[in-house]
Design an enzyme around this catalytic site. Structure first.
Site, PDB file in Angstrom:
ATOM      1  N   CYS A   1      43.719  -7.040 -14.286  1.00 44.04           N
ATOM      2  CA  CYS A   1      43.332  -8.453 -14.218  1.00 44.04           C
ATOM      3  C   CYS A   1      43.616  -9.095 -12.871  1.00 44.04           C
ATOM      4  O   CYS A   1      42.833  -9.926 -12.412  1.00 44.04           O
ATOM      5  CB  CYS A   1      43.985  -9.222 -15.352  1.00 44.04           C
ATOM      6  SG  CYS A   1      43.259  -8.740 -16.928  1.00 44.04           S
TER       7      CYS A   1
ATOM      8  N   LYS B   1      40.054 -15.497 -21.792  1.00 44.45           N
ATOM      9  CA  LYS B   1      39.007 -14.550 -21.385  1.00 44.45           C
ATOM     10  C   LYS B   1      38.970 -13.357 -22.322  1.00 44.45           C
ATOM     11  O   LYS B   1      39.960 -13.079 -23.009  1.00 44.45           O
ATOM     12  CB  LYS B   1      39.250 -14.096 -19.944  1.00 44.45           C
ATOM     13  CG  LYS B   1      40.569 -13.377 -19.782  1.00 44.45           C
ATOM     14  CD  LYS B   1      40.840 -13.069 -18.327  1.00 44.45           C
ATOM     15  CE  LYS B   1      42.128 -12.325 -18.148  1.00 44.45           C
ATOM     16  NZ  LYS B   1      42.213 -11.039 -18.863  1.00 44.45           N
TER      17      LYS B   1
ATOM     18  N   ASP C   1      47.812 -13.642 -17.131  1.00 43.25           N
ATOM     19  CA  ASP C   1      48.112 -12.885 -18.368  1.00 43.25           C
ATOM     20  C   ASP C   1      49.588 -12.589 -18.610  1.00 43.25           C
ATOM     21  O   ASP C   1      49.964 -11.437 -18.897  1.00 43.25           O
ATOM     22  CB  ASP C   1      47.310 -11.573 -18.380  1.00 43.25           C
ATOM     23  CG  ASP C   1      45.807 -11.804 -18.429  1.00 43.25           C
ATOM     24  OD1 ASP C   1      45.375 -12.962 -18.305  1.00 43.25           O
ATOM     25  OD2 ASP C   1      45.057 -10.821 -18.579  1.00 43.25           O
TER      26      ASP C   1
HETATM   27  C1  VGL Z   1      44.536  -6.372 -18.978  1.00 43.17           C
HETATM   28  C2  VGL Z   1      44.106  -4.298 -19.812  1.00 43.17           C
HETATM   29  C3  VGL Z   1      43.388  -4.840 -20.856  1.00 43.17           C
HETATM   30  C4  VGL Z   1      45.220  -7.189 -17.927  1.00 43.17           C
HETATM   31  C5  VGL Z   1      43.818  -6.939 -20.006  1.00 43.17           C
HETATM   32  O1  VGL Z   1      45.612  -8.339 -18.216  1.00 43.17           O
HETATM   33  O2  VGL Z   1      45.388  -6.694 -16.796  1.00 43.17           O
HETATM   34  N1  VGL Z   1      44.665  -5.056 -18.886  1.00 43.17           N
HETATM   35  N2  VGL Z   1      43.247  -6.168 -20.942  1.00 43.17           N
END
Ligand code: VGL
Ligand code: ZN
Length: 213
Positions: free
Chosen positions: A155, A111, A8
């Site tokens: 994540c 995702k 991410d």
């Molecule tokens: C994430 C919060 C919400 C992450 C993704 O990538 O850790 N954190 N969505």
């Protein structure tokens, strides 16, 4: 066989891009470090995969989709605590774009695409729907996963736990991870370590050991 998952690295999670869910320590220095690490791993011929948070605008994790709620409120969803986030990584928006070169990766795993479920893990969402990641890794004979990226406490944490549950050896590179909160990040590292993850300070610690750690 070793494989790397870069988690991410997207505008909305970074200070560099003034993201809606900017995580501390994600300025230009961090992005430069991430890109250098990716280039080094590529030059060694180790395959990489990237994950990408990729939500529809009506995603259940956004506080804006729950009247009366505010960012970081907790709600109960199917018996589990769910943090309500600022809208982030909405499909097709600039904040959802990867800040790393997609061509560096075997595949980009998107995702959180189902509005009904959150999906911190790159392996599956909270409804139990699997992504393609496990199949792709198995097809290439990957047994050891090196994981780094954003966010340590979400994540990275859940991708490590799900990787362990699927039988992979997991190594997390601490200096290449950033967390939403220092307390939950420290707890996350302790938790995944107690379940068998090896926490390494930096990429050198992995590579110098002949990738044997
Ligand atoms: C994430 C919060 C919400 C992450 C993704 O990538 O850790 N954190 N969505
Ligand atoms: Zn998300």
């Amino acid at each position: 066989m070793n494989g790397v998952i870069v988690v991410d690295i997207q505008g909305d999670f970074t200070q560099l891009m003034s993201g809606s869910l900017a995580v501390p320590g994600t300025g230009l220095d961090y992005l430069n470090k991430i890109n250098k690490a990716i280039d080094r791993i590529r030059s060694l011929g180790i395959p990489l995969w990237a994950s990408q948070d990729w939500h529809p605008a009506n995603h259940i994790s956004f506080f804006t989709n729950h009247p009366g709620k505010k960012a970081f409120d907790l709600i109960n969803l199917q018996g589990k605590n769910q943090i309500l986030w600022p809208p982030h990584c909405v499909q097709g928006t600039p904040g959802a774009e990867l800040l790393i070169e997609p061509a560096s990766f075997q595949a980009v795993i998107q995702k959180g695409r189902d509005y009904r479920f959150d999906s911190y893990s790159a392996f599956q969402d909270d409804g139990g729907q699997e992504t393609e990641l496990d199949g792709l890794l198995k097809k290439q004979g990957i047994r050891t996963l090196i994981i780094f990226g954003i966010a340590t406490d979400y994540c990275v944490r859940f991708s490590a736990l799900d990787g362990l549950a699927r039988g992979y050896k997991i190594r997390v590179i601490k200096s290449l991870c950033r967390g939403v909160d220092p307390v939950t990040s420290a707890e996350a590292l302790k938790e995944i370590e107690s379940k068998g993850t090896v926490i390494l300070e930096d990429l050198d610690e992995f590579l110098n050991a002949g990738s044997k750690v």
